[in-house]
Design an enzyme around this catalytic site. Structure first.
Site: not given
Length: 463
Positions: A280, A365, A394
């Protein structure tokens, strides 16, 4: 410039392979310059330049379907499908979206913005393709921690039943928004270092293919069997044990290796997982050194990586962060939990000061809220912090049944609420959260109108 030759989808097929490396460098330079002016998701996109080029080399658009999980890493895909000139209006009103959008291009197979759903969506595309008797390829790219979300495993479980080709690419950069956590991260780390297995696999495959008449059949049989050579070197191979063919790991910045593996994946009669290792922020020092800070960034100075605009006054999240740390100093029962967002929710300082009372559960979540319920049942004071839209949508079932039904004292903090959520667009806007939460019996909703009120309400919640 080679990049100037890319005007429309599939123009990449006209580019000689020897020009792919300089093209990748040009794309990286363009992304850095463009995002430095508009802001956007930089680190994740810098990490998948070669991966995207390799995919576009082996696929045809829009016939083939490429589904990006979350979607904030699709900038190179947009460039290669003819949208380079629109980047000057990236994430602006009426401009180019920061995520895949079908209304922008038929090459964007699926609107994205949330996590862990690409494999499920890909399954839908595969089933539709087979029902309609079509022959195109379906590829789901999942990474940036999205494998910490339970929905991805539900989809992998269903994918194992397929008898036709479905390619799942794991973009393994050891990151979600912040550092990746959990068993899957550890598992993938072990696969990265399994060089003995990788070398053995290639050696055995090459040797068997040389056997006259039966060599290729032996290789195919070895790939399909549950007791494959992999089990000798990596006990409990997760994907193979689930019924998914596993290929890799492969260097995500070596395009020729990836193209070879992707073409091999296209020939598999069934679901296949290709494990790709990327970095990344690759190619830009500040983003490589601080991938979490450059996950989503505003305009910045290219030479230093520093933001062009600094905050003049503390915002809501800053005030919440300071108040929670102060409360944590006074009460050792106070805990904090987040789902891959310690920075964005203001919990990063709490995590540094009280690491034994801070819990990061990945992009999950529902799990986050359920952990909080367990803590509260033991007399702890859990603060759950996530983007408002993620918690209210969620984790709604867990908020209702795990917390409110049991009457547990869990403090749910939704940051980035309302319409003004930055530049991430509709998928991140929490415009229904208060209406939804107010409908749940036993849940009290507090909405501060100023940063100062945020501090007062945080202290009130802890009482």
């Amino acid at each position: 410039m080679i990049l100037e030759k890319i005007k429309k989808p599939n123009d990449i097929h006209k580019i000689p392979l020897e020009d792919f490396e300089p093209l990748a460098a040009e794309i990286r330079d363009f992304l850095i310059r463009s995002v430095s002016q508009t802001g956007g998701h930089l680190a994740s996109n810098l990490g998948v330049v070669e991966l995207t080029l390799a995919l576009h080399n082996v696929l045809d658009f829009p016939e083939d379907k490429l589904i990006w999980d979350v979607g904030h890493q699709a900038y190179t895909h947009k460039i290669l499908t003819g949208r380079k000139d629109e980047f000057k209006n990236l994430r602006q009103e009426g401009g180019l979206s920061g995520f895949p959008k079908r209304i922008e291009s038929p090459c964007d197979a699926y609107d994205a913005g949330h996590s862990s759903n690409s494999i499920s969506a890909g399954l839908g595309y595969v089933h539709a393709r087979d029902i309609l008797g079509q022959k195109h390829h379906v590829v789901s790219v999942i990474g940036d921690g999205a494998l910490t979300g339970g929905m991805a495993y539900e989809a992998l479980n269903n994918a194992a039943e397929l008898k036709t080709n479905f390619i799942i690419i794991i973009n393994d950069n050891n990151m979600s928004i912040s550092r990746n956590v959990g068993g899957m991260s550890t598992y993938l780390s072990a696969l990265r270092t399994a060089e003995a297995y990788t070398g053995m696999k290639m050696g055995v495959t090459k040797a068997l293919k040389k056997v006259p008449k039966v060599g290729t059949a032996l290789v195919d049989t070895m790939r399909k069997t549950k007791s494959s050579v992999k089990q000798l070197f990596i006990p409990g191979m997760l994907f193979e044990n689930m019924g998914l063919t596993y290929l890799g790991p492969v260097d995500g910045h070596n395009m020729r290796q990836m193209m070879k593996l992707f073409n091999e994946a296209k020939r598999v009669e069934g679901p296949v997982v290709v494990h790709v290792l990327t970095k990344k922020g690759k190619g830009y020092g500040p983003a490589s050194a601080h991938p979490d800070r450059f996950h989503g960034t505003g305009p910045f100075d290219i030479h230093t990586g520093h933001p062009l605009q600094k905050k003049s006054v503390p915002g809501y999240t800053d005030v919440f962060s300071k108040a929670l740390v102060s409360l944590g100093e006074k009460n050792k029962k106070l805990t904090a939990i987040t789902a891959a967002m310690p920075d964005g929710t203001g919990l990063i300082e709490f995590s540094r000061r009280f690491p034994d009372r801070f819990f990061e559960c990945g992009i999950a979540e529902q799990n986050m809220v359920s952990i909080a319920a367990g803590l509260a049942s033991c007399g702890m004071i859990p603060f759950v912090a996530s983007f408002a839209v993620f918690t209210s949508m969620r984790a709604l079932d867990q908020v209702r049944n795990m917390i409110c039904y049991n009457g547990y004292s869990v403090k749910i903090v939704g940051t980035h609420a309302g319409l003004e959520t930055g530049f991430d667009g509709a998928t991140h806007q929490a415009i229904e959260d208060m209406a939804i939460m107010r409908a749940i019996p036993g849940l009290r909703v507090l909405a501060p109108s100023t940063p100062n009120m945020t501090a007062k309400l945080t202290r009130l919640m802890a009482e």
